[in-house]
Design a protein around this motif. Sequence first.
Motif, PDB file in Angstrom:
ATOM      1  N   TRP A   1      52.785  29.235  -1.603  1.00  0.00           N
ATOM      2  CA  TRP A   1      54.095  29.016  -0.987  1.00  0.00           C
ATOM      3  C   TRP A   1      54.007  27.722  -0.180  1.00  0.00           C
ATOM      4  O   TRP A   1      52.969  27.442   0.433  1.00  0.00           O
ATOM      5  N   GLU A   2      55.099  26.961  -0.141  1.00  0.00           N
ATOM      6  CA  GLU A   2      55.062  25.645   0.528  1.00  0.00           C
ATOM      7  C   GLU A   2      56.335  25.361   1.312  1.00  0.00           C
ATOM      8  O   GLU A   2      57.439  25.581   0.812  1.00  0.00           O
ATOM      9  N   HIS A   3      56.155  24.839   2.521  1.00  0.00           N
ATOM     10  CA  HIS A   3      57.272  24.279   3.293  1.00  0.00           C
ATOM     11  C   HIS A   3      56.922  22.880   3.790  1.00  0.00           C
ATOM     12  O   HIS A   3      55.743  22.550   3.976  1.00  0.00           O
TER      13      HIS A   3
ATOM     14  N   GLY B   1      61.598  15.797   0.200  1.00  0.00           N
ATOM     15  CA  GLY B   1      61.556  17.205   0.627  1.00  0.00           C
ATOM     16  C   GLY B   1      60.780  17.977  -0.425  1.00  0.00           C
ATOM     17  O   GLY B   1      61.079  17.882  -1.615  1.00  0.00           O
ATOM     18  N   ASP B   2      59.772  18.737   0.010  1.00  0.00           N
ATOM     19  CA  ASP B   2      58.802  19.351  -0.916  1.00  0.00           C
ATOM     20  C   ASP B   2      58.657  20.829  -0.550  1.00  0.00           C
ATOM     21  O   ASP B   2      58.291  21.158   0.584  1.00  0.00           O
ATOM     22  N   THR B   3      58.925  21.711  -1.501  1.00  0.00           N
ATOM     23  CA  THR B   3      58.823  23.135  -1.198  1.00  0.00           C
ATOM     24  C   THR B   3      58.530  23.937  -2.452  1.00  0.00           C
ATOM     25  O   THR B   3      58.889  23.523  -3.566  1.00  0.00           O
ATOM     26  N   SER B   4      57.854  25.066  -2.273  1.00  0.00           N
ATOM     27  CA  SER B   4      57.623  25.937  -3.422  1.00  0.00           C
ATOM     28  C   SER B   4      57.615  27.380  -2.968  1.00  0.00           C
ATOM     29  O   SER B   4      57.394  27.685  -1.789  1.00  0.00           O
TER      30      SER B   4
ATOM     31  N   ILE C   1      57.317  28.105  -8.404  1.00  0.00           N
ATOM     32  CA  ILE C   1      58.114  26.926  -8.755  1.00  0.00           C
ATOM     33  C   ILE C   1      58.071  25.979  -7.569  1.00  0.00           C
ATOM     34  O   ILE C   1      58.373  26.367  -6.433  1.00  0.00           O
ATOM     35  N   ASP C   2      57.657  24.742  -7.841  1.00  0.00           N
ATOM     36  CA  ASP C   2      57.454  23.726  -6.804  1.00  0.00           C
ATOM     37  C   ASP C   2      58.351  22.532  -7.110  1.00  0.00           C
ATOM     38  O   ASP C   2      58.257  21.944  -8.190  1.00  0.00           O
ATOM     39  N   VAL C   3      59.240  22.219  -6.160  1.00  0.00           N
ATOM     40  CA  VAL C   3      60.149  21.085  -6.378  1.00  0.00           C
ATOM     41  C   VAL C   3      60.053  20.095  -5.228  1.00  0.00           C
ATOM     42  O   VAL C   3      59.899  20.483  -4.064  1.00  0.00           O
ATOM     43  N   THR C   4      60.158  18.843  -5.568  1.00  0.00           N
ATOM     44  CA  THR C   4      60.219  17.780  -4.572  1.00  0.00           C
ATOM     45  C   THR C   4      61.374  16.869  -4.940  1.00  0.00           C
ATOM     46  O   THR C   4      61.439  16.379  -6.072  1.00  0.00           O
ATOM     47  N   VAL C   5      62.289  16.675  -3.983  1.00  0.00           N
ATOM     48  CA  VAL C   5      63.417  15.778  -4.232  1.00  0.00           C
ATOM     49  C   VAL C   5      63.284  14.547  -3.351  1.00  0.00           C
ATOM     50  O   VAL C   5      62.648  14.588  -2.287  1.00  0.00           O
TER      51      VAL C   5
ATOM     52  N   ILE D   1      52.709  22.411   4.473  1.00  0.00           N
ATOM     53  CA  ILE D   1      51.642  23.419   4.441  1.00  0.00           C
ATOM     54  C   ILE D   1      51.878  24.180   3.151  1.00  0.00           C
ATOM     55  O   ILE D   1      53.018  24.582   2.872  1.00  0.00           O
ATOM     56  N   GLU D   2      50.867  24.324   2.314  1.00  0.00           N
ATOM     57  CA  GLU D   2      51.083  24.885   0.968  1.00  0.00           C
ATOM     58  C   GLU D   2      49.840  25.580   0.419  1.00  0.00           C
ATOM     59  O   GLU D   2      49.285  25.193  -0.610  1.00  0.00           O
ATOM     60  N   PRO D   3      49.381  26.617   1.127  1.00  0.00           N
ATOM     61  CA  PRO D   3      48.128  27.266   0.723  1.00  0.00           C
ATOM     62  C   PRO D   3      48.182  27.873  -0.681  1.00  0.00           C
ATOM     63  O   PRO D   3      49.151  28.542  -1.040  1.00  0.00           O
TER      64      PRO D   3
HETATM   65 CO    CO Z   1      55.164  20.848  -3.690  1.00  0.00          CO
END
Ligand code: CO
Length: 260
Positions: free
Chosen positions: A235-237, A107-110, A96-100, A204-206
Amino acid sequence: MTIKIKTPEEIEKLRVAGKLAADVLEMIAPYVIPGASTGELNAIMHKYMTEEQGTIPATLNYHGFPASSCISINQVVCHGIPDDKKTLKKGDIVNIDVTVIKEGYHGDTSRMFEVGEVKPFASRLSKVAHECLWLGIEQVKPNATLYDVAYAIQQHAEKNNYSVVREYCGHGIGSEFHEDPQVLHYAAPELKDIVLKPGMVFTIEPMINQGKAPVKVLGDNWTVVTKDRKLSAQWEHTLTVTETGYEIFTLRTNEKPVLP
Ligand code: CO
Ligand code: MF3
Ligand code: CO
């Protein structure tokens, strides 16, 4: 290519946006269970973002993307479109990948979730992809290069007989969703020229494949799948370069580095 150095005021806004994006992933975790539809998970996150957080879901209508999150199951590499008819089943691995957007900053993370009990080979892929993210992050400090980040990721993936997706990458992020630089996750020589400096902010989101690296885009023009239909994990931070190393903006509560 110009990489923006963020001001302290921008860094603070990105810190806030990153934390809010992380909160969405924490909030949704208990709902990621067998029988849940990806459309329903997206609706819960959309409501939380817009009504509880006062954030804007950045993916919604982004180049025409039709949802407030990307939900990518098993062989789907990224950009899975949430769908009320697509139901999670026991044994799935799902990203699950969300960006607000908050006060104009992103802010972008998954993260991956395991749905019920998952086969060891699937769990292992997700774990190694997670280690790849953290090995990449640990390279981040002033005067390191994006080559160092990519090299660490690719080495670990390939040592485990996995492959790194080439077509999609991390990215600078700020007042725009996708800014320079492109953060490739494989050791392309041109990355040696991208020297990290304090105030840079990027993801970074390999995307790590169980089988071969090639991917294809489905007929909906969004869903990216592995060509060999084997599993993929990501996974993303979002993080910034500090004077001494890095600061992750999208860290979840009690999250600790996952290193091999
Ligand atoms: Co993302
Ligand atoms: N969140 C994704 C990323 O990590 C981008 C999704 S764009 C969309 O960069 F249009 F597919 F939503
Ligand atoms: Co991203």
